[in-house]
Design an enzyme around this catalytic site. Structure first.
Site, short mmCIF file in Angstrom:
data_model
loop_
_atom_site.label_atom_id
_atom_site.label_comp_id
_atom_site.label_asym_id
_atom_site.label_seq_id
_atom_site.Cartn_x
_atom_site.Cartn_y
_atom_site.Cartn_z
N ASP A 321 0.83 -1.20 0.00
CA ASP A 321 0.00 0.00 0.00
C ASP A 321 0.87 1.26 0.00
O ASP A 321 1.93 1.31 0.64
CB ASP A 321 -0.90 -0.02 1.25
CG ASP A 321 -1.84 1.17 1.30
OD1 ASP A 321 -2.68 1.28 0.40
OD2 ASP A 321 -1.74 1.97 2.25
N GLU A 374 1.26 -0.58 -5.15
CA GLU A 374 0.28 0.47 -5.42
C GLU A 374 1.08 1.76 -5.54
O GLU A 374 1.37 2.44 -4.54
CB GLU A 374 -0.75 0.59 -4.29
CG GLU A 374 -1.85 1.58 -4.63
CD GLU A 374 -2.39 2.37 -3.44
OE1 GLU A 374 -3.40 3.05 -3.64
OE2 GLU A 374 -1.80 2.32 -2.35
#
Length: 640
Positions: A321, A374
């Site tokens: 993330d 990401e």
């Protein structure tokens, strides 16, 4: 004179010795989680050995249900040079709650959960729980063996992104109605097999105090959240999915952590896990702390954590993330809120080296697993080799494609001719990284609308637009990810507070979208042309990318050696083209394998030929072509 050698105490396997200190101090103790934390052992008699890293603490005690939470009962011994505190507590037992009572340099007492705990008290409680995860039962040998040879570049990868707590709930229960890990395993397996996904990606599995963070503000990096059961239950879920041929990806958050009093922030009264300078150590927008990637022990904490999920719990990949927030020192910050690196730039040099180390170790030790970034910027070589100054990720989320694609789909079809390039531009950079095309949870929250409600028009137009969108995504190079609920055209935005609106499936249009997406997924899995050359220009060929005024796109996906190819034709306007002619590179007959106008997909059900024979008639720059009646918003996929 003969001098006697000093006797060297033989360490027990669980005890921390010089080598442990050395490796942890270098940032290379990849199984440090087997030494730090709480571990059931036999040291003369059965008990629990506790170990915690608190380098600036004046003293540390372990307190818990076993000693009446008495800070004087079980004081821990400090080991140098790193400041690791240890103690053996014979009274401690499996399942009991505990914390560390840390006396700071100023004499203040603070109470912290164990950073290496494998289990935690259910929120709003904040204590850790003693649990033994060293004897988990696995029967997924076949999966684990085949995983070693699995290559994400050449195999199908269609991911179902799921938030466990809101995918499905038990109705009418007095508690929150969460499915347990075991219940979820059986329910999600049945659904995923029916739909045709290859992998499930789970949001927010590591322990976190606040539901509204969706699991992206973690306090227990080594603990599957207790919301859904025990670590053994979590292992059962992974095992069950593997035995049914389904891979598991976890979201993983090495970018930041919350300031909750029991968590990692100022762990021993000083910035232990975070940068000391708040200009480097805090995200002003998120109200969270940033890990200090310069500190070997912090890097070790994170790298060992990634290995813990993949090696100890058999997870098949981690979706990392907020990578961009780690790479840029000025991410989300104003002037004066950040510090340039030693060269005066905005790149976080320590985070860059951390990623290279992380990905080299995880992927080097675990062939067939994935590290997915990401990353939302144009940072070069995210999926490049560390040896060539790449970051070493397996795959990267294609945020550029997602943005252009969704913006195009939101437009009234009349205006799409002015934005035609938004659907073709992605092919200009499609091979610069190893990409996943994503329509994730981030795209269906915070007033962004569900996928269906992004579509223009009313009624039929909305559903027909969505069908065309999903078909284009399926045909476009890159692996696939879709967030839960969007496969059956959820109307409302997603909320973690309730289950998906499964009742919508009693209505035909939602069932028809689900049928359509299901058959797209099965088409994808069945046809190597749609995945084995995702990263090779030989796998894709535009037939017509310049049909601007009709907003029609046609392209071919090639398999290796062009043995079996798929031709996609996608119409993005409500205008039917009864005389639509498409060019093809060969005279071989084309078989209609997917037609959006079928009744089960919400189409007219008008009967169409199955076989189309190209004739020698130039069209779209091709020598051969055939005619096909293309409906409004129609999609047709042909095999040749």
């Amino acid at each position: 004179m003969v001098t006697k050698k000093k006797a060297v105490k033989k360490l027990q396997p669980y005890e921390i010795g010089e080598l442990d200190h050395y490796l942890f101090g270098q940032g290379n103790h990849y199984e440090i989680y087997k030494k730090l934390g709480a571990h059931e052992v036999t040291a003369g008699k059965k008990g629990v050995y506790f170990a915690v890293w608190a380098p600036h603490a004046k003293s540390v005690s372990v307190i818990g249900e076993f000693n009446g939470w008495d800070a004087a009962a079980d004081r821990m011994e400090r080991q140098e040079p790193l400041g690791i505190y240890t103690v053996f507590v014979p009274e401690a037992k499996d399942g009991q709650m505990y914390k560390y009572c840390i006396e700071t340099e100023s004499g203040e007492l603070i109470y912290k959960a164990d950073p290496f705990a494998n289990y935690a008290e259910l929120r709003p409680g904040t204590a850790s729980r003693i649990t033994d995860v060293s004897h988990l039962k696995w029967t997924d040998d076949r999966w684990m063996e085949s995983r070693k040879k699995w290559d994400n570049k050449e195999n199908p990868l269609s991911i179902y992104e799921v938030h466990m707590g809101s995918w499905m709930r038990h109705p009418g229960r007095e508690d929150e109605g969460f499915y347990t890990y075991r219940e979820f395993a059986e329910a999600i397996t049945k659904y995923v097999k029916k739909m045709g996904y290859t992998h499930v990606e789970l949001m927010g599995i590591a322990e976190h105090p606040f539901d509204g963070s969706w699991g992206y503000q973690v306090t227990g990096y080594y603990a599957p959240t207790s919301r859904y059961g025990t670590p053994e239950d979590f292992a059962y879920m992974i095992n069950y999915l593997h035995r049914n041929g389904i891979g598991v990806i976890l979201d993983w958050v090495p970018a930041h952590f919350p300031k909750d009093a029991h968590g990692l922030a100022d762990f021993d009264g000083t910035p232990t896990f975070e940068y000391a300078d708040p200009r480097k150590g805090e995200h002003p927008d998120w109200g969270t702390k940033i890990f200090d990637y310069e500190k070997p022990q912090v890097r070790n904490f994170l790298i060992a954590n990634a290995l813990f999920w993949i090696e100890h719990f058999h997870v098949d990949g981690l979706r990392v993330d907020a990578v961009a927030s780690m790479l840029y020192l000025d991410y989300g910050k104003q002037d004066g809120q950040w510090v340039p690196n030693k060269y005066g730039g905005n790149q976080n040099l320590e985070a860059i080296e951390f990623f290279k180390h992380l990905n080299s170790v995880v992927l080097g030790r675990n062939p067939g697993t994935m590290m997915i970034a990401e990353e939302s910027t144009a940072w070069p070589k995210v999926t490049g080799n560390p040896e060539d100054d790449g970051l070493g990720f397996s795959l990267k989320w294609n945020m550029g494609w997602m943005h252009d694609f969704t913006e195009y789909m939101k437009l009234d079809p009349y205006f799409r001719k002015n934005a035609h390039h938004m659907m073709t531009f992605s092919m200009e950079y499609a091979y610069s990284e190893n990409y996943i095309l994503v329509l994730s949870h981030d795209e269906v929250v915070h007033l962004k609308c569900s996928m269906l409600n992004k579509m223009p028009g009313e009624g039929f137009d909305k559903y027909a637009n969505l069908k065309a969108a999903y078909a284009f995504m399926t045909g476009h190079p890159g692996k696939k990810l879709l967030f839960m609920g969007q496969e059956f055209a959820q109307l409302r935005e997603w909320s973690e507070e309730r289950e998906l609106d499964w009742f919508l499936l009693s209505e035909e249009p939602h069932q028809q979208i689900q049928n359509w997406y299901r058959d797209l997924l099965h088409l994808y899995k069945k046809n190597p042309a749609l995945y084995e050359l995702d990263n090779d220009p030989a796998g894709f060929e535009w037939i017509n990318k310049d049909d601007i005024f009709r907003s029609i796109f046609s392209f071919v996906r090639h398999s290796k050696g062009k043995k079996k190819n798929l031709l996609f034709v996608c119409n993005f306007t409500p205008v039917a083209r009864e005389d639509y002619r498409v060019g093809v590179p060969t005279k071989r007959q084309c078989k209609l394998v997917l037609n959006s106008d079928e009744k089960e997909y919400g189409g007219s059900g008008e009967k169409r030929k199955e076989i189309y024979k190209p004739v020698k008639k130039e069209c779209d720059g091709q020598k051969y072509s055939f005619a096909y009646p293309l409906p409004a918003y129609g999609v047709a996929v042909f095999e040749y």
